[in-house]
Write a protein that holds these residues in place. Structure first.
Motif, PDB file in Angstrom:
ATOM      1  N   HIS A   1       0.803  -1.220   0.000  1.00 14.13           N
ATOM      2  CA  HIS A   1       0.000   0.000   0.000  1.00 14.13           C
ATOM      3  C   HIS A   1       0.837   1.273   0.000  1.00 14.13           C
ATOM      4  N   GLY A   2       2.135   1.145   0.245  1.00 13.43           N
ATOM      5  CA  GLY A   2       2.971   2.334   0.337  1.00 13.43           C
ATOM      6  C   GLY A   2       2.716   3.121   1.603  1.00 13.43           C
ATOM      7  N   LEU A   3       2.552   2.409   2.714  1.00 13.11           N
ATOM      8  CA  LEU A   3       2.223   3.045   3.992  1.00 13.11           C
ATOM      9  C   LEU A   3       3.493   3.514   4.687  1.00 13.11           C
ATOM     10  N   GLU A   4       3.458   4.745   5.160  1.00 15.90           N
ATOM     11  CA  GLU A   4       4.606   5.297   5.878  1.00 15.90           C
ATOM     12  C   GLU A   4       4.285   5.561   7.344  1.00 15.90           C
ATOM     13  N   GLY A   5       3.047   5.852   7.655  1.00 17.79           N
ATOM     14  CA  GLY A   5       2.665   6.133   9.032  1.00 17.79           C
ATOM     15  C   GLY A   5       2.056   4.911   9.698  1.00 17.79           C
ATOM     16  N   GLY A   6       1.011   5.161  10.511  1.00 20.75           N
ATOM     17  CA  GLY A   6       0.351   4.070  11.206  1.00 20.75           C
ATOM     18  C   GLY A   6      -0.459   3.200  10.260  1.00 20.75           C
TER      19      GLY A   6
ATOM     20  N   LEU B   1      -6.947  22.700   5.986  1.00 22.47           N
ATOM     21  CA  LEU B   1      -8.027  21.776   5.650  1.00 22.47           C
ATOM     22  C   LEU B   1      -7.852  21.219   4.243  1.00 22.47           C
ATOM     23  N   GLN B   2      -7.415  22.045   3.315  1.00 18.97           N
ATOM     24  CA  GLN B   2      -7.160  21.575   1.955  1.00 18.97           C
ATOM     25  C   GLN B   2      -6.113  20.466   1.950  1.00 18.97           C
ATOM     26  N   GLU B   3      -5.049  20.670   2.682  1.00 22.25           N
ATOM     27  CA  GLU B   3      -3.986  19.662   2.741  1.00 22.25           C
ATOM     28  C   GLU B   3      -4.476  18.389   3.414  1.00 22.25           C
ATOM     29  N   PHE B   4      -5.281  18.548   4.450  1.00 22.00           N
ATOM     30  CA  PHE B   4      -5.792  17.384   5.186  1.00 22.00           C
ATOM     31  C   PHE B   4      -6.667  16.516   4.291  1.00 22.00           C
ATOM     32  N   VAL B   5      -7.650  17.108   3.605  1.00 24.82           N
ATOM     33  CA  VAL B   5      -8.548  16.304   2.779  1.00 24.82           C
ATOM     34  C   VAL B   5      -7.806  15.717   1.587  1.00 24.82           C
ATOM     35  N   ARG B   6      -6.815  16.439   1.071  1.00 23.09           N
ATOM     36  CA  ARG B   6      -6.041  15.907  -0.050  1.00 23.09           C
ATOM     37  C   ARG B   6      -5.296  14.636   0.356  1.00 23.09           C
TER      38      ARG B   6
ATOM     39  N   ARG C   1      -5.717  10.913  -1.876  1.00 23.60           N
ATOM     40  CA  ARG C   1      -4.647  10.596  -2.818  1.00 23.60           C
ATOM     41  C   ARG C   1      -3.600   9.714  -2.147  1.00 23.60           C
ATOM     42  N   GLY C   2      -3.057   8.803  -2.917  1.00 20.30           N
ATOM     43  CA  GLY C   2      -2.015   7.952  -2.376  1.00 20.30           C
ATOM     44  C   GLY C   2      -2.533   6.587  -1.952  1.00 20.30           C
ATOM     45  N   ALA C   3      -2.075   6.122  -0.800  1.00 15.54           N
ATOM     46  CA  ALA C   3      -2.321   4.743  -0.366  1.00 15.54           C
ATOM     47  C   ALA C   3      -3.789   4.444  -0.130  1.00 15.54           C
ATOM     48  N   ILE C   4      -4.583   5.472   0.205  1.00 15.22           N
ATOM     49  CA  ILE C   4      -5.968   5.219   0.612  1.00 15.22           C
ATOM     50  C   ILE C   4      -6.768   4.521  -0.474  1.00 15.22           C
TER      51      ILE C   4
END
Length: 293
Positions: A181-186, A259-264, A268-271
Motif C-alpha cells: 500500500h505504500g504506507l509510511e505512518g500508522g 483543511l485543503q492539505e488534510f482532505v487531499r 490521494r495515495g495509499a488510501i
C-alpha cells in the motif's frame, strides 16, 4: 491540524455526540471514521458545517447505485482476470463461533463504509482543491430516496488494536502490507481491526498478496475511480466547500489551507488501494454487500 488528536465517540457530548449519531445513521454503519473524528477534534466548527453540506449526498437512490457499483467493479475485475479468490470457513481459521461472528461482522462494517468514504474524500478534495463540482442530475434516481433496506442490519461495532499491539507473528504480513500500500505512518483502521485475528490476517495476506498485486486488481481500482468520477457528475446538488465558500463562512486563509492539505491526504495515495482491498477481504468471508440494485 494535528492528526493524532481525535474526538472519540465515547468522549463526544452535546452537538458533537448528536452529529456522530447522525453520521452513523446516515452512513448506515456503526462507526465514525478517523476522518470525522480528527476534524471534529481539530476544527469542530468546520466539521459541523462540512457534515451539513455532505449529508444529503448519501440519501439518494443514485448514491445507492454508486455504492454497489463501486464494490462490484473491484470484485468483477478480479473474477475476470485473476485466480479465484480464496473462501474461508470457520474451521479453516480455527476460531470460536463468537470470534467468527465478530470477524465477519466487523469486516462487513468496513465493506459498508468504504464506498461512502471514497465519495466523502473525493467530494471534499475536489471541492476544496481542484475546482467546482457540478450538479447535473438526469434521472429519477438522482433525487429519489435511498432504498431503506440497503446495508441495513449489516455490520458490527468495530474494535481495533494499537499499532504497537500487533502480534509479533504478523510481522512478515504487516511488512508486506505496508510495502504493497505504500504506507509510511500508522496502519489503516482495517488492518488494525483484522490484526485482532492474526490467524485470519496472516493466511489471507499470504493468499491475497499475488491477487492484490495483479493487473486485475489495478484495473479494478481504476474502474472504481471511474465510478466515483461518474457519480460526481450527477450529484443532486453542489456542496459549498470551495475556499471561497469557506471564507464566506468565516474560516481564515490559514485554516482553509490546512483543511485543503488534510482532505487531499485522504483522497490521494495509499488510501485508494486500502479502500478497494476491503472488498477483497470481505469476499473471502462472504461478508461483502450487494453488487447491484
Amino acid at each position: 491540524m494535528d492528526p493524532s488528536t481525535q474526538l472519540y465517540e465515547q468522549d463526544a457530548t452535546g452537538w458533537q455526540r448528536g452529529m456522530y449519531e447522525d453520521v452513523k445513521t446516515t452512513l448506515r454503519a456503526p462507526i465514525v471514521n478517523w476522518f470525522f473524528r480528527t476534524l471534529t477534534a481539530n476544527e469542530p466548527v468546520f466539521a459541523r458545517y462540512m457534515w451539513g453540506q455532505l449529508k444529503p449526498l448519501f440519501q439518494t437512490r443514485a448514491f445507492g447505485d454508486y455504492t454497489v457499483s463501486y464494490r462490484d467493479t473491484v470484485l468483477s475485475a478480479l473474477e475476470d482476470g485473476s485466480p479465484d479468490l480464496p473462501r474461508y470457513r470457520r474451521d479453516d481459521l480455527d476460531v470460536r463461533p463468537a470470534e467468527w461472528r465478530e470477524l465477519r461482522g466487523q469486516l462487513a462494517t468496513f465493506d459498508i463504509v468504504a464506498p461512502r468514504l471514497a465519495l466523502t474524500f473525493a467530494v471534499c478534495d475536489r471541492a476544496m482543491n481542484d475546482g467546482p463540482l457540478e450538479s447535473d442530475p438526469d434521472d429519477a434516481a438522482s433525487m429519489a430516496p435511498l432504498p431503506p433496506w440497503l446495508d441495513r442490519d449489516r455490520g458490527r461495532s468495530v474494535t481495533m488494536i494499537d499499532d504497537d499491539g500487533v502480534p509479533n507473528d504478523l510481522s512478515d504480513a504487516i511488512d508486506g502490507i505496508r510495502e504493497f500500500h505504500g504506507l509510511e505512518g500508522g496502519l489503516p483502521s482495517i488492518y488494525r481491526c483484522l490484526a485482532q485475528w492474526p490467524g485470519y490476517l496472516d493466511l489471507a495476506w499470504t493468499d491475497l498478496e499475488p491477487i492484490l498485486e495483479s493487473a486485475a486488481f489495478e484495473r479494478g481500482c481504476d474502474d472504481a475511480d471511474a465510478v466515483v468520477d461518474a457519480h460526481l457528475e450527477k450529484l443532486p446538488y453542489v456542496p459549498r466547500l470551495s475556499p471561497t465558500a469557506l471564507a464566506d463562512q468565516g474560516f481564515d486563509k490559514s485554516t482553509v489551507e490546512e483543511l485543503q492539505e488534510f482532505v487531499r491526504s485522504f483522497n490521494r495515495g495509499a488510501i485508494e488501494t486500502v479502500l478497494t482491498a476491503i472488498f477483497v477481504y470481505a469476499a473471502t468471508l462472504d461478508a461483502a454487500g450487494e453488487r447491484s440494485l
